[in-house]
Enzyme design. Structure first.
Site, mmCIF file in Angstrom:
data_model
loop_
_atom_site.group_PDB
_atom_site.id
_atom_site.type_symbol
_atom_site.label_atom_id
_atom_site.label_comp_id
_atom_site.label_asym_id
_atom_site.label_seq_id
_atom_site.Cartn_x
_atom_site.Cartn_y
_atom_site.Cartn_z
ATOM 1 N N LYS A 1 32.767 12.930 -40.898
ATOM 2 C CA LYS A 1 32.515 14.370 -40.788
ATOM 3 C C LYS A 1 32.195 14.968 -42.148
ATOM 4 O O LYS A 1 31.179 15.667 -42.317
ATOM 5 C CB LYS A 1 33.740 15.081 -40.206
ATOM 6 C CG LYS A 1 33.620 16.599 -40.174
ATOM 7 C CD LYS A 1 34.976 17.277 -40.054
ATOM 8 C CE LYS A 1 35.740 17.231 -41.377
ATOM 9 N NZ LYS A 1 37.008 17.977 -41.317
ATOM 10 N N ASP B 1 33.499 18.701 -36.637
ATOM 11 C CA ASP B 1 34.889 19.040 -36.922
ATOM 12 C C ASP B 1 35.561 19.468 -35.625
ATOM 13 O O ASP B 1 35.000 19.316 -34.538
ATOM 14 C CB ASP B 1 34.980 20.129 -37.995
ATOM 15 C CG ASP B 1 34.475 21.489 -37.518
ATOM 16 O OD1 ASP B 1 33.935 21.574 -36.391
ATOM 17 O OD2 ASP B 1 34.636 22.465 -38.265
#
Length: 204
Positions: A115, A133
């Protein structure tokens, strides 16, 4: 999906992060600090770090106790201080004190997951990527984009559904929308511009 994309682009036309940074290295540092820490608090800490350790070669020489004290108001500061120094050391050892531009190289850095790497690629270098996220994951599930709880699966499903040139504006829009409107516990459906087309999967 096209309607969702077009509305996201209309309401969040400029890809935006709520972190303050001016280059890829500052973004990397800010993202490390922001884990389980609000962007607002992160933004109060980073100016001192950027001033004292403006480059990887400066940060790799940081005294651990001194750095840890600077970031002590942030959660998991002990681990983050160690990781920041280790990241700076790795950047200078392996990448000429520069932040690399590939997902493979970024995820080799201490404490950097997929991420974070994707956000660095997209906002640090303008390279098309999708950072998933908790907000993107929640939004993808509620909107019916994906029924997976795995970030990497959702990343690939968004990439397949959205044109590459829209990846950054789309996922950053989902982050902002998930943070301010489609909240985890009490989504503001009455204020949502997706309300009429959202299947509201999992919303009570």
């Amino acid at each position: 999906m096209n309607q969702i994309l077009e509305r996201i682009k209309k309401h969040y036309p400029t890809p935006t992060l709520e972190l303050n940074f001016s280059n890829p290295f500052e973004l990397l540092v800010a993202l490390v600090l922001s884990a389980r820490c609000t962007d607002k608090l992160t933004n109060t800490i980073t100016p001192r770090i950027f001033s004292k350790y403006p480059t990887p070669d400066k940060l790799k020489e940081a005294n651990y106790d001194e750095l840890n004290d600077i970031i002590s108001s942030c959660s998991m500061h002990n681990t983050k201080a160690k990781n920041l120094i280790a990241i700076a050391e790795a950047l200078c050892k392996n990448y000429n004190c520069e932040v690399p531009k590939s997902i493979e190289e970024l995820t080799k850095l201490p404490g950097i997951g997929r991420k974070t790497a994707n956000i660095i690629l997209s906002f640090g270098f303008g390279i098309p990527a999708v950072g998933v996220d908790t907000h993107v994951l929640r939004m993808a599930n509620r909107l019916g984009i994906s029924n997976s709880k795995k970030a990497e699966v959702i990343e690939e499903e968004i990439k397949k559904s959205i044109p590459e040139e829209d990846w950054i504006v789309f996922y950053s829009g989902l982050i902002l929308h998930g943070r301010h409107i489609c909240k985890a516990r009490k989504p503001k459906c009455d204020e949502c511009f997706l309300n009429d087309i959202c299947p509201k999967i999992g919303v009570k």
